[in-house]
Design a protein around this motif. Structure first.
Motif, PDB file in Angstrom:
ATOM      1  N   ASP A  71       0.901  -0.660  -0.050  1.00 49.58           N
ATOM      2  CA  ASP A  71       0.170   0.079   0.124  1.00 49.58           C
ATOM      3  C   ASP A  71       0.502   1.134   0.066  1.00 49.58           C
ATOM      4  O   ASP A  71       1.900   1.301   0.618  1.00 49.58           O
ATOM      5  CB  ASP A  71      -0.356   0.329   1.059  1.00 49.58           C
ATOM      6  N   ARG A  72       0.545   2.216  -0.679  1.00 46.05           N
ATOM      7  CA  ARG A  72       1.649   2.861  -1.242  1.00 46.05           C
ATOM      8  C   ARG A  72       0.807   4.316   0.089  1.00 46.05           C
ATOM      9  O   ARG A  72       0.192   4.961   0.295  1.00 46.05           O
ATOM     10  CB  ARG A  72       0.866   4.289  -2.539  1.00 46.05           C
ATOM     11  N   PRO A  97       0.226  10.831  -1.105  1.00 43.28           N
ATOM     12  CA  PRO A  97      -1.003  10.705  -1.150  1.00 43.28           C
ATOM     13  C   PRO A  97      -0.544  11.207  -2.706  1.00 43.28           C
ATOM     14  O   PRO A  97       0.046  11.472  -3.471  1.00 43.28           O
ATOM     15  CB  PRO A  97      -0.687  12.382  -0.801  1.00 43.28           C
ATOM     16  N   THR A  98      -1.275  11.150  -3.396  1.00 40.40           N
ATOM     17  CA  THR A  98      -0.932  11.570  -5.114  1.00 40.40           C
ATOM     18  C   THR A  98      -1.455  13.050  -5.804  1.00 40.40           C
ATOM     19  O   THR A  98      -0.667  13.715  -5.686  1.00 40.40           O
ATOM     20  CB  THR A  98      -2.168  11.058  -6.147  1.00 40.40           C
ATOM     21  N   ALA A 137      -6.290  12.333  -8.466  1.00 41.61           N
ATOM     22  CA  ALA A 137      -6.511  11.160  -6.764  1.00 41.61           C
ATOM     23  C   ALA A 137      -5.993   9.766  -6.979  1.00 41.61           C
ATOM     24  O   ALA A 137      -6.205   8.918  -6.807  1.00 41.61           O
ATOM     25  CB  ALA A 137      -6.807  12.134  -5.653  1.00 41.61           C
ATOM     26  N   GLY A 186      -5.548   8.083 -11.090  1.00 43.13           N
ATOM     27  CA  GLY A 186      -3.987   8.405 -11.130  1.00 43.13           C
ATOM     28  C   GLY A 186      -4.077   8.739 -12.667  1.00 43.13           C
ATOM     29  O   GLY A 186      -2.532   8.767 -12.754  1.00 43.13           O
ATOM     30  N   GLY A 213      -6.012   3.766 -10.560  1.00 39.36           N
ATOM     31  CA  GLY A 213      -6.558   2.661  -9.089  1.00 39.36           C
ATOM     32  C   GLY A 213      -4.536   2.476  -9.256  1.00 39.36           C
ATOM     33  O   GLY A 213      -4.603   1.820  -7.786  1.00 39.36           O
ATOM     34  N   HIS A 261      -1.968   2.790  -9.533  1.00 39.06           N
ATOM     35  CA  HIS A 261      -1.037   3.948  -8.183  1.00 39.06           C
ATOM     36  C   HIS A 261      -1.310   4.080  -7.261  1.00 39.06           C
ATOM     37  O   HIS A 261      -0.234   4.297  -6.029  1.00 39.06           O
ATOM     38  CB  HIS A 261      -1.385   5.261  -8.826  1.00 39.06           C
ATOM     39  N   ARG A 262      -1.920   3.731  -6.425  1.00 40.59           N
ATOM     40  CA  ARG A 262      -2.040   3.501  -4.816  1.00 40.59           C
ATOM     41  C   ARG A 262      -1.502   2.198  -4.234  1.00 40.59           C
ATOM     42  O   ARG A 262      -0.930   2.033  -3.554  1.00 40.59           O
ATOM     43  CB  ARG A 262      -3.923   3.093  -4.524  1.00 40.59           C
ATOM     44  N   THR A 263      -1.120   1.662  -5.168  1.00 34.89           N
ATOM     45  CA  THR A 263      -0.004  -0.240  -5.060  1.00 34.89           C
ATOM     46  C   THR A 263       1.206   0.385  -5.311  1.00 34.89           C
ATOM     47  O   THR A 263       1.242   0.052  -6.945  1.00 34.89           O
ATOM     48  CB  THR A 263      -1.041  -1.078  -5.259  1.00 34.89           C
ATOM     49  N   CYS A 310      -8.384  -3.524 -11.038  1.00 37.48           N
ATOM     50  CA  CYS A 310      -7.761  -2.046 -11.059  1.00 37.48           C
ATOM     51  C   CYS A 310      -9.116  -2.048 -12.993  1.00 37.48           C
ATOM     52  O   CYS A 310      -9.704  -0.406 -12.974  1.00 37.48           O
ATOM     53  CB  CYS A 310      -6.917  -1.664 -11.377  1.00 37.48           C
ATOM     54  N   ASP A 323       0.563   9.871 -12.790  1.00 37.13           N
ATOM     55  CA  ASP A 323       0.866   9.661 -11.944  1.00 37.13           C
ATOM     56  C   ASP A 323       2.077   8.847 -11.483  1.00 37.13           C
ATOM     57  O   ASP A 323       2.212   7.579 -12.801  1.00 37.13           O
ATOM     58  CB  ASP A 323       0.697   8.669 -10.519  1.00 37.13           C
TER      59      ASP A 323
END
Length: 310
Positions: free
Chosen positions: A34-35, A38-39, A58, A61, A199, A201-203, A240, A256
């Motif tokens: 998990d990142r 923030p984005t 956000a 991504g 999405g 980019h959150r991982t 995703c 991102d």
């Protein structure tokens, strides 16, 4: 600028602290992390993106802007790409990357230092102000290049996260960077257009394999180290989905640094070329590489973090 971020992320990381994004593992099982960052580091009041656009960026991504530059500008930049690819003086320049099989020009790096026209584009308020807003700070160009994907024989890029490479080989501490790809040709679903996993980019996807010395010489043509496993790509795609950047010439994609993306080969008669600008926050300056013996050359990953101005 406003910064909607946790205080723990205000200072750039260094190699002396804990690496939040370990990768290029020599052993063990890669993980999907998990990142923590923030984005979007700025707010709607900080730039041209409205509150809905900021929230969408956000969450997804990426942001697509059609007709960011005019048809006349597209023509001017296209002529500049033709001029650069035809410049015999650049043929032996290490900033020029050729196709592995055909020898045709694939990319030209640090192009803003070669072309005054592209240098001005990087400082254009339509682009620079959005980069500053997303990153919540002044920015510098970590990388610039032009990409050529000819018809019939243009080779794509396998799935990857840019940040994984920039972290491992350039020493970029955190994914506080955003890329802008400006299409100079129409992007169709069938001519090798860029695919992204919204999405993802959150991982952060850890990769296996130690970085060879001078890895950039091979990876710019075909990357083998720093690519995710097929099982991990499958998991991300399942959760995703996959979107594609399509649209007329003059459109732009802001995405991102950690989003999973790639492109297929172009076997159509329609070429696909773009200008690619990577903006990094001046508060996220590179340190020593996290998974390489030395940094890549500055024409690939800049270490001069002087802020861009218009």
């Amino acid at each position: 600028m406003s910064q909607n971020i946790d205080a723990s992320f205000r200072d750039a990381d260094s190699n002396g602290g804990t690496d939040a994004y370990p990768t290029r593992l020599s052993a063990g099982e890669p993980q999907l992390l998990d990142r923590p960052d923030p984005t979007v580091w700025g707010a709607a009041a900080d730039g041209p993106l409205g509150s809905d656009e900021v929230a969408a960026h956000a969450g997804n991504g990426y942001t697509i802007l059609e007709e960011l530059i005019t048809p006349a500008e597209v023509q001017g930049y296209w002529q500049e790409l033709v001029r650069l690819s035809s410049d015999s003086g650049l043929k032996s320049d290490e900033r020029v990357v050729t196709e592995k099989s055909s020898g045709e020009v694939r990319s030209i790096f640090e192009v803003h230092r070669i072309s005054e026209l592209i240098d001005r584009l990087a400082r254009d308020e339509r682009i620079l102000d959005r980069a500053r807003q997303i990153l919540g700070s002044e920015v510098y160009l970590h990388q610039s290049r032009v990409n050529y994907m000819p018809g019939f024989r243009g080779n794509g890029f396998y799935w990857h996260s840019d940040f994984e490479t920039w972290h491992a080989e350039d020493g970029m501490p955190r994914p506080r960077a955003v890329s802008c790809s400006i299409a100079l040709t129409d992007n169709y679903p069938y001519n090798g257009g860029l695919m992204v996993m919204p999405g993802s980019h959150r991982t952060f996807v850890q990769c296996l394999g130690e970085t060879p010395d001078d890895h950039y010489k091979a990876s710019l043509k075909e990357q083998e180290v720093g690519v995710p496993r097929e099982d991990d790509i499958t998991k991300l795609a399942a959760s995703c989905g996959i979107d594609q950047f399509t649209g007329p010439a003059g459109s732009a994609l802001f995405f991102d640094s950690n989003i999973m993306h790639g492109s297929g080969n172009n076997i159509t008669p329609y070429p696909r070329s773009n200008i690619f600008l990577v903006f990094n926050s001046v508060e996220n300056a590179p340190v020593e590489p996290f998974a390489a013996s030395s940094p890549r050359p500055s024409f690939i990953g800049a270490r001069d973090t002087a802020p861009l101005s218009r």
